[in-house]
Design an enzyme around this catalytic site. Structure first.
Site, PDB file in Angstrom:
ATOM      1  CB  THR A 159       3.257   2.380   3.413  1.00 52.80           C
ATOM      2  OG1 THR A 159       4.000   2.634   4.615  1.00 52.80           O
ATOM      3  CG2 THR A 159       1.886   1.888   3.784  1.00 52.80           C
ATOM      4  CB  SER A 201       7.022  10.687  -0.758  1.00 57.89           C
ATOM      5  OG  SER A 201       6.565  10.034  -1.931  1.00 57.89           O
ATOM      6  NE  ARG A 202      10.577   3.847   2.297  1.00 56.84           N
ATOM      7  CZ  ARG A 202       9.707   3.461   3.207  1.00 56.84           C
ATOM      8  NH1 ARG A 202       8.511   3.066   2.825  1.00 56.84           N
ATOM      9  NH2 ARG A 202       9.991   3.486   4.481  1.00 56.84           N
ATOM     10  CB  VAL A 203       6.779   7.743  -5.251  1.00 61.45           C
ATOM     11  CG1 VAL A 203       6.555   8.179  -6.682  1.00 61.45           C
ATOM     12  CG2 VAL A 203       6.249   6.327  -5.036  1.00 61.45           C
TER      13      VAL A 203
END
Length: 507
Positions: free
Chosen positions: A338, A364-366
């Protein structure tokens, strides 16, 4: 040798009679063994992986093993009347599910059959439940938010359309509540929602459906339920069926949100199948391909570029941990697939801080790419301030004398925490979140008592919305806080702070 005309005529007539006959080739096999929802079939040499096999009594099975002299099939129905020696046949069809707008507002099983008592679903289209994920060249980067209505997530761990964000934590820490709040908050956002319940009790699924109906969310939601009483193969295909339903809307250029609740039970169902099919067990008795089980599912969540319609599927898989152990096999697998995780902590939940999101372990990698600019402006330092507060708080418990700066950090952190506490099933509009975080960021809450923070923030939002609707409209339309708007908001909020303090003193 003489040819008689009547014989020739009879022969020609016979050939004309059978002119339309077609040679039909049937691939038929024999049941060798059957039990525990699994059957071994001999004779289906041309069977395909994932193909439907027809058994006597209108029972179907799905091909899972292709061995040299037999085929391993998992049964998707009641196997009580199937016995050794029974004849089975291939259908030539890979397992598929009905798709389309007809499924909106309905509760279905993983085969697309209605289980909500509202009659049969009449669809004209089906899709295979398994599909190769869209390639890199058909995708684009995530740049549009999915507003969850939960301030902690939207401000600190934002989710974008096309992202895969894991919700992870122990049982009874509010994982499903976050997913349901997110679905409720999509009203009017042009996002179709799918809730996939895997291994849940029927009563739990009924409660979720009831809550979605009360919030007016069922009109844009489909619920796919494979309850705990269902066979392991039915639980195994549930998330793939839900994803196939969503992909139909994806290809129409629409945005889809899909919740998998939960993939821990999905992995257990797959382990059960694999052990019954005599596949080699590995770590924690899971088969070696359990990583592929979830990676091929979650890779199907994506944001397509404009040439491919511009649709998106946002996935919120849920994983249940044991005693907060995120280093176990399945949690580490899904974390690595994910684009970030929302980690829920039992201690926070028990202390009354709900949603019990640990902002230190959550990521959150975004990131801010999935936030509107106004939200970035008011939330940029929030995670750092919370981390500072947590550190100072643990330090402060060992001593009573704190310097002014440390005490100010702790007081500010407590005010942030009080704003982030949120009731279940009450998602907040993004403008409400921006106004409350704006007041925190600019120190307008310093004089407000901690126990009065909720009352103050509710009153502040109502005051600004009622007196200055043009400010709200500008945030909604421009999605940015200009210098002029920031100045006007500060002035309006300071006036409300004075009014609130006067009322408190008088009260």
């Amino acid at each position: 040798m003489s040819l008689r005309p009547d014989e020739i005529s009879a022969l020609i007539k016979e050939q004309i009679k059978h002119f339309d006959d077609v040679i039909e080739q049937k691939d038929v096999g024999t049941v060798m063994t059957v039990g525990d929802g699994v059957s071994l079939i001999h004779g289906l040499d041309n069977a395909m992986l994932g193909e439907l096999i027809a058994f006597p009594g209108d029972v179907y099975g799905m091909v899972m093993n292709l061995d040299e002299d037999s085929v391993g099939v998992t049964l998707l129905g009641n196997a009580d009347d199937i016995k050794e020696g029974d004849e089975v046949r291939r259908t030539g069809r890979i397992i598929e599910v009905p798709v389309g707008d007809e499924l909106l507002g309905r509760v279905v099983n993983p085969l697309g059959q209605a289980i909500d008592g509202q009659g049969e679903i009449h669809t004209t289209k089906t899709r295979p439940i398994e599909r190769i994920a869209p390639g890199v060249m058909t995708r684009k980067s995530v740049d549009e938010p999915v507003q969850t209505g939960i301030t902690t997530i939207d401000a600190i761990i934002p989710i974008g359309r096309g992202q895969r964000e894991l919700i992870i934590g122990d049982r009874q820490t509010g994982k499903t509540a976050i997913a349901i709040d997110t679905i409720l908050n999509q009203k009017g956002q042009n996002i179709y929602c799918i809730y996939v319940a895997i291994g849940q009790k029927n009563s739990t699924v009924a409660q979720v459906v009831n809550k979605l109906k009360q919030g007016g969310a069922m009109e844009y939601t489909t619920v796919v339920s494979a309850s705990a009483s269902e066979l392991a193969p039915v639980q195994y295909i549930a998330p793939y069926a839900g994803c196939a339903i969503g992909e139909e809307w994806l290809e129409q250029g629409k945005d889809v949100l899909i919740v998998y609740d939960d993939l821990s039970k999905h992995a257990v169902a797959y382990r059960t199948l694999s052990l019954l099919l005599k596949r080699a067990p590995g770590r924690e008795a899971y088969p070696g391909d359990v990583f592929y089980l979830h990676s091929r599912l979650l890779e199907r969540a994506c944001k397509l570029n404009e040439e491919n319609g511009g649709g998106s599927i946002t996935a919120l898989p849920i994983i249940e941990t044991q005693a907060g152990d995120i280093s176990a096999y399945i949690p580490t697998n899904v974390i690595s697939i994910t684009d970030g995780q929302i980690f829920l902590q039992q201690e926070l939940f028990n202390s009354g801080f709900r949603p019990a999101i640990d902002t230190g372990l959550s990521v959150s990698r975004v990131g801010s790419a999935a936030q509107i600019k106004a939200m970035k402006q008011v939330s940029s330092s929030l995670k750092f301030e919370l981390a500072q507060y947590t550190e100072m708080q643990s330090f402060a418990q060992f001593g009573s004398d704190l310097d002014e700066a440390t005490q100010a950090t702790i007081d500010h952190g407590e005010r942030i925490r009080s704003v982030l506490v949120q009731s279940q099933y009450s998602p907040r509009p993004v403008t409400t979140q921006i106004l409350t975080l704006f007041a925190l960021k600019h120190g307008l809450t310093k004089t407000i008592k901690i126990e009065k923070m909720t009352e103050f923030m509710d009153g502040l939002v109502d005051n600004i919305t009622a007196k200055y609707p043009e400010y709200i409209k500008e945030i909604e339309e421009k999605k940015v806080l200009s210098d002029a708007l920031s100045s006007n908001l500060k002035t309006a909020m300071k006036a409300y702070v004075e009014q609130f303090e006067r009322l408190q003193t008088a009260g």
